[in-house]
Enzyme design. Sequence first.
Site, PDB file in Angstrom:
ATOM      1  N   ASN A   7      45.038  28.271  45.291  1.00  0.00           N
ATOM      2  CA  ASN A   7      44.906  28.061  46.734  1.00  0.00           C
ATOM      3  C   ASN A   7      44.058  29.207  47.267  1.00  0.00           C
ATOM      4  O   ASN A   7      44.552  30.316  47.483  1.00  0.00           O
ATOM      5  CB  ASN A   7      46.281  28.038  47.394  1.00  0.00           C
ATOM      6  CG  ASN A   7      46.211  27.821  48.903  1.00  0.00           C
ATOM      7  OD1 ASN A   7      45.135  27.683  49.471  1.00  0.00           O
ATOM      8  ND2 ASN A   7      47.356  27.818  49.546  1.00  0.00           N
ATOM      9  N   ARG A  94      44.283  23.376  45.835  1.00  0.00           N
ATOM     10  CA  ARG A  94      44.636  22.924  47.177  1.00  0.00           C
ATOM     11  C   ARG A  94      43.360  22.904  48.023  1.00  0.00           C
ATOM     12  O   ARG A  94      42.647  23.899  48.124  1.00  0.00           O
ATOM     13  CB  ARG A  94      45.652  23.859  47.820  1.00  0.00           C
ATOM     14  CG  ARG A  94      46.041  23.414  49.233  1.00  0.00           C
ATOM     15  CD  ARG A  94      46.466  24.582  50.090  1.00  0.00           C
ATOM     16  NE  ARG A  94      46.842  24.145  51.441  1.00  0.00           N
ATOM     17  CZ  ARG A  94      46.834  24.927  52.505  1.00  0.00           C
ATOM     18  NH1 ARG A  94      46.444  26.191  52.394  1.00  0.00           N
ATOM     19  NH2 ARG A  94      47.178  24.470  53.684  1.00  0.00           N
ATOM     20  N   HIS A 183      50.016  19.738  55.646  1.00  0.00           N
ATOM     21  CA  HIS A 183      51.238  19.970  54.856  1.00  0.00           C
ATOM     22  C   HIS A 183      51.582  18.761  53.993  1.00  0.00           C
ATOM     23  O   HIS A 183      52.740  18.533  53.646  1.00  0.00           O
ATOM     24  CB  HIS A 183      52.441  20.284  55.766  1.00  0.00           C
ATOM     25  CG  HIS A 183      52.336  21.567  56.519  1.00  0.00           C
ATOM     26  ND1 HIS A 183      52.888  21.734  57.781  1.00  0.00           N
ATOM     27  CD2 HIS A 183      51.754  22.751  56.206  1.00  0.00           C
ATOM     28  CE1 HIS A 183      52.648  22.960  58.209  1.00  0.00           C
ATOM     29  NE2 HIS A 183      51.959  23.593  57.273  1.00  0.00           N
ATOM     30  N   ARG A 244      51.235  28.708  67.385  1.00  0.00           N
ATOM     31  CA  ARG A 244      50.503  27.538  67.873  1.00  0.00           C
ATOM     32  C   ARG A 244      51.329  26.803  68.919  1.00  0.00           C
ATOM     33  O   ARG A 244      52.543  26.700  68.813  1.00  0.00           O
ATOM     34  CB  ARG A 244      50.174  26.589  66.721  1.00  0.00           C
ATOM     35  CG  ARG A 244      49.245  27.170  65.670  1.00  0.00           C
ATOM     36  CD  ARG A 244      49.006  26.170  64.555  1.00  0.00           C
ATOM     37  NE  ARG A 244      48.357  26.779  63.401  1.00  0.00           N
ATOM     38  CZ  ARG A 244      48.632  26.479  62.142  1.00  0.00           C
ATOM     39  NH1 ARG A 244      49.549  25.555  61.870  1.00  0.00           N
ATOM     40  NH2 ARG A 244      48.013  27.071  61.155  1.00  0.00           N
ATOM     41  N   GLU A 387      55.241  23.177  46.944  1.00  0.00           N
ATOM     42  CA  GLU A 387      53.900  22.612  47.040  1.00  0.00           C
ATOM     43  C   GLU A 387      53.092  22.838  45.761  1.00  0.00           C
ATOM     44  O   GLU A 387      52.298  21.983  45.362  1.00  0.00           O
ATOM     45  CB  GLU A 387      53.183  23.204  48.251  1.00  0.00           C
ATOM     46  CG  GLU A 387      53.840  22.816  49.574  1.00  0.00           C
ATOM     47  CD  GLU A 387      53.179  23.447  50.771  1.00  0.00           C
ATOM     48  OE1 GLU A 387      52.092  22.976  51.158  1.00  0.00           O
ATOM     49  OE2 GLU A 387      53.739  24.405  51.333  1.00  0.00           O
TER      50      GLU A 387
END
Length: 400
Positions: A7, A94, A183, A244, A387
């Site tokens: 990643n 990823r 996600h 956010r 993940e």
Amino acid sequence: MKVLVINAGSSSLKYQLLNMENEAVMASGLVERIGEKQGVLTHKKVNGTGEEKTVIEQPIADHKVGMHLVIDLITDPVKGVIANTSEIDAIGHRVVQGGEAFKTSIRIDESVKQAIRDNNPLAPLHNPANLMGIEVAEDLFPGTPNVAVFDTEFHQTMPAKAFLYALPYEYYTDLRIRRYGFHGTSHKYVAHKAAAVLGKKPEDVNVITVHLGNGCSMAAVKNGKCVDTSMGMTPLAGVMMGTRSGDFDPAIISYLVKHKGVKVEDLDDVFNKKSGLKGICGFNDMRDIHAKADAGDDKAKLAVDMFAYRVKKYIGAYAAVLGTVDIVAFTAGIGENDDVVRQEICQDLTGLGIEFDAERNKGRFSSPQPIHKEGSRVQVWVIPTNEELQIAQDTMDTLK
């Protein structure tokens, strides 16, 4: 089969080497501050007694230098876990944004790399870095197959009524403005695990997946397919997050420009980095916020209340979307570890068939655990996400 998961960020590189025969992590690590004056590589070797940690601090000029250091560590006779890189059968990457070009993971070739570049405008901070990681891996592992696994692919099963915005239709056809969701690897992993804890196949279960960390998203998964998700064209939309804003009235944008003097070019920074929990109480780590709330800070308590309220609203909305819900699954940093937030979200949801068990809910969970009362029509579980394992599984499935 051994799979290396990568990643790559703009100044970082996270990796994990897995033995897929038993789905065990052999080694993992993080290269940080790439291109800065002083870089840091934290490497963990996993053995039968636990983890052996190695930290290297030195200038790391670019991702290639960082990956060379990783290779040296994973093949080191003492600190490593393999004799040489030929033992790595595949590399899974990823990639944040696949747009509409990729509905599944795919083996990487030149056309795939070009399609990733074509999606750079939709993820300008992430896709170029992800592509850099791919090209470094191709250079350092010649002949080893590379597979791209996209954050957006799990959500590509959404129908048009869910992914389109009520904007002029040509904005979609000309500019690709639509809901993509993110996600995806986490939602896919958790949805499949949720079916497993019920003893069913994914295609026989309706799940609401609740991924709550510093970034938060939710998904409505019907018979194994995502039919709606909270994040939008970017990861800004949906529920309230650490920094956010989540959903808000878009007219606020012009109002801030006119009455607060905020420059349009600064608004992205406001909504992504200065809003959410941080915007309300000054902190974005839920542990700090709980400490402040316990000490009597009203804004910290308000931030927790707002956060839980917005997640609760999405659970109600997705229950309506799915028609019948079998299980609600909490995951990620807050979802797995914060029993206060889980309780505030789940209490008073008996109308949706959720009978919440406050005693079962107490604590942090590192394995799947139920937090509903026996006999609850809708089950509620905490299911830790993985993940990296999902990326490795998708990599293997793609190559098969």
